[in-house]
Design a protein around this motif. Structure first.
Motif, mmCIF file in Angstrom:
data_model
loop_
_atom_site.group_PDB
_atom_site.id
_atom_site.type_symbol
_atom_site.label_atom_id
_atom_site.label_comp_id
_atom_site.label_asym_id
_atom_site.label_seq_id
_atom_site.Cartn_x
_atom_site.Cartn_y
_atom_site.Cartn_z
ATOM 1 N N VAL A 339 64.208 44.305 -58.419
ATOM 2 C CA VAL A 339 64.304 45.323 -57.130
ATOM 3 C C VAL A 339 63.254 45.134 -56.279
ATOM 4 N N ALA A 340 61.619 45.245 -56.871
ATOM 5 C CA ALA A 340 60.604 45.238 -55.941
ATOM 6 C C ALA A 340 60.315 43.880 -55.431
ATOM 7 N N SER A 341 60.674 43.043 -55.995
ATOM 8 C CA SER A 341 60.758 41.752 -55.354
ATOM 9 C C SER A 341 61.574 41.367 -54.320
ATOM 10 N N ALA A 342 62.658 41.798 -54.458
ATOM 11 C CA ALA A 342 63.838 41.716 -53.521
ATOM 12 C C ALA A 342 63.752 42.486 -52.089
ATOM 13 N N VAL A 343 63.865 43.968 -52.280
ATOM 14 C CA VAL A 343 63.776 44.687 -51.259
ATOM 15 C C VAL A 343 62.682 45.032 -50.820
ATOM 16 N N ASP A 344 62.494 45.031 -49.391
ATOM 17 C CA ASP A 344 61.255 45.222 -48.603
ATOM 18 C C ASP A 344 61.129 46.697 -47.874
ATOM 19 N N VAL A 345 62.384 47.222 -47.509
ATOM 20 C CA VAL A 345 62.226 48.561 -46.844
ATOM 21 C C VAL A 345 63.510 49.473 -47.005
ATOM 22 N N ILE A 346 63.328 50.703 -47.506
ATOM 23 C CA ILE A 346 64.301 51.496 -47.388
ATOM 24 C C ILE A 346 64.372 52.562 -46.325
ATOM 25 N N VAL A 347 65.386 52.704 -45.322
ATOM 26 C CA VAL A 347 65.364 53.584 -44.490
ATOM 27 C C VAL A 347 66.407 54.832 -44.901
ATOM 28 N N GLY A 402 50.919 54.512 -41.399
ATOM 29 C CA GLY A 402 50.394 53.345 -41.510
ATOM 30 C C GLY A 402 50.927 52.121 -42.408
ATOM 31 N N LEU A 403 50.346 50.996 -42.332
ATOM 32 C CA LEU A 403 50.816 49.883 -43.113
ATOM 33 C C LEU A 403 49.770 49.374 -43.940
ATOM 34 N N ARG A 404 49.866 48.997 -45.210
ATOM 35 C CA ARG A 404 48.996 48.479 -46.244
ATOM 36 C C ARG A 404 48.560 47.198 -45.588
ATOM 37 N N GLU A 405 47.327 46.741 -46.248
ATOM 38 C CA GLU A 405 46.861 45.479 -45.998
ATOM 39 C C GLU A 405 47.910 44.276 -46.587
ATOM 40 N N ASP A 406 48.271 44.444 -47.526
ATOM 41 C CA ASP A 406 49.277 43.587 -48.385
ATOM 42 C C ASP A 406 50.659 43.776 -47.868
ATOM 43 N N SER A 407 50.800 44.329 -46.930
ATOM 44 C CA SER A 407 52.463 44.722 -46.528
ATOM 45 C C SER A 407 53.355 43.602 -46.104
ATOM 46 N N VAL A 408 54.286 43.518 -46.964
ATOM 47 C CA VAL A 408 55.316 42.451 -46.536
ATOM 48 C C VAL A 408 55.667 42.437 -45.039
#
Length: 428
Positions: A339-347, A402-408
């Protein structure tokens, strides 16, 4: 004449009229309501004279229109289907018809004659789409010819009369900007969502029933590039994508002999063989979640789906549960990694108790933390104020994290050469 006696008169005239109908002639006229109404009026007049039932012009017109609408397949629901302010129609037996207007449910003054008429109309609605509903198969999910979602439940499952639920097809597809102007989000958030869609982030739209998930998914899809091959998979076709390279697939229920069923999982597995750039699943609610995650993990970036959940954290838990339903004996740690590696964003979208629909959170999924839990990082979050406006509507503000430095998201923005635009919005 009291209401009970009047209904008895209507039932009698209806039955007599239906008994003398020329089926071949009626079938010819069934696409033109005015011609059909003229023919039915002639028959009603004949029945009333033959049986010495003297009707006022108002009652005569009412009965003729009632039978005409029934033959055309909607009965008293016709005027509700033609009312653009109605988004949902909910029938709980012959005398209880509710509609949703402006996000609020209210009872309609319309009624069916009895449960027999209601059931007959329900069967006609289902039959138009090549489905059937009877005692052997008392539940059916289908759609109407205009694309509206239809659910029918009859006896012996429905205890208080046949139930019909219609989610009306929205003829116009709203843009993210229009949703923002309507109060569902800010214009900044609309721009942000358009950029993460274009830059092929994998997105899950999460929310409750009637929260506007499909509307938002439609709006997001408008920001997919025209040179991508898209495969959409739905139980009842509602998505209205405008891209030229589009393949639309729909599930199918089992036939009379309980054969020929095509499940959502079958569609997802088949879609992977169709060389899609993106896969869009109308709603993920079963074992197909596993194949969907595999698609997102194996080169189908930018894929999207909707999910029933009340928060981003609940959406993650539900995804994990759905993968467990797939039949693969995977440890929870492996499922969470997938799940963590597949999904980037939840709206996350919600229908609030004032009837409004609003994006209440946009969150990015991070890595698995030391406790074995998937990290969630809010990007935008709605904070309601403790008071309402003069129209009793919920008001509030969006907090940006904000966005993290390692943000996808940031990495995708760089790859798609839109980092500068993203910086303008979120100051990343």
């Amino acid at each position: 004449m009291n209401n009970v006696a009047f209904k008895q008169e209507i039932r009698f005239i209806r039955e007599q009229t239906l008994a003398i109908i020329d089926l071949d002639k009626i079938e010819e006229l069934a696409t033109d309501r005015q011609l059909l109404l003229k023919e039915i009026s002639t028959l009603v007049k004949k029945v009333s004279i033959t049986n010495k039932k003297y009707l006022s012009p108002k009652d005569f017109s009412y009965i003729a229109e009632l039978i005409t609408d029934e033959i055309m397949g909607l009965g008293p629901l016709r005027e509700l289907m033609e009312d653009d302010s109605v988004s949902d129609i909910l029938v709980n037996g012959p005398n209880n018809i509710y509609v949703e207007k402006g996000g609020k449910l209210q009872k309609s003054n319309l009624e069916f004659l009895d449960n027999n008429q209601l059931t007959d109309i329900a069967k006609r609605m289902v039959a138009k789409m090549g489905r059937r509903v009877d005692e052997a198969q008392p539940l059916v999910d289908s759609r109407l010819p205009d694309g509206s979602r239809l659910n029918v439940v009859i006896s012996p499952i429905a205890l208080d009369g046949t139930s019909i639920s219609i989610r009306k097809f929205n003829k116009s597809s709203k843009t993210l900007e229009e949703l923002a102007i309507g109060g569902s989000m800010t214009l900044e958030m609309a721009k942000f969502l358009s950029l993460i869609t274009y830059s092929r982030c994998n997105i899950i739209v999460s929310g409750g029933t009637g929260s506007g998930k499909t509307t938002l998914l439609n709006a997001l899809s408008q920001h997919i590039s025209n040179d991508e091959r898209i495969v959409t998979l739905e139980d009842a076709a509602e998505l209205k994508l405008m891209q030229p390279h589009l393949v639309r697939l729909e599930t199918r229920m089992a036939g009379v002999e309980q054969s020929g069923q095509v499940s959502m999982r079958d569609l997802v597995i088949n879609a992977l063989r169709m060389r899609p750039d993106r896969i869009i699943v109308g709603e993920c609610r079963g074992g197909e979640a596993f194949e969907m995650l595999q698609a997102m993990n194996t080169g189908h970036d930018g894929s999207m789906t909707t999910l029933h959940a009340n928060s981003p954290q609940d959406a993650l838990s539900r995804l994990e549960n759905l993968v467990m339903m797939s039949g693969f004996d995977l440890p929870i740690s492996a499922i969470r990694y997938n799940v963590a590696s597949a999904v980037d964003v939840i709206v996350q979208i919600a229908r609030l108790n004032d009837g409004s629909r609003r994006v209440i959170e946009i969150a990015e999924i991070g890595k698995i933390n030391d406790n074995g839990i998937t990290s969630l990082y809010p990007i935008y979050k709605f904070k309601p104020r403790p008071y309402r406006d003069e129209k009793d509507k919920i008001i509030g503000d969006y907090e940006f994290y904000g966005l993290r430095e390692d943000s996808v998201i940031a990495n995708n923005a760089i790859m798609f050469n839109i980092k500068d635009y993203l910086d303008e919005i979120v100051g990343a």
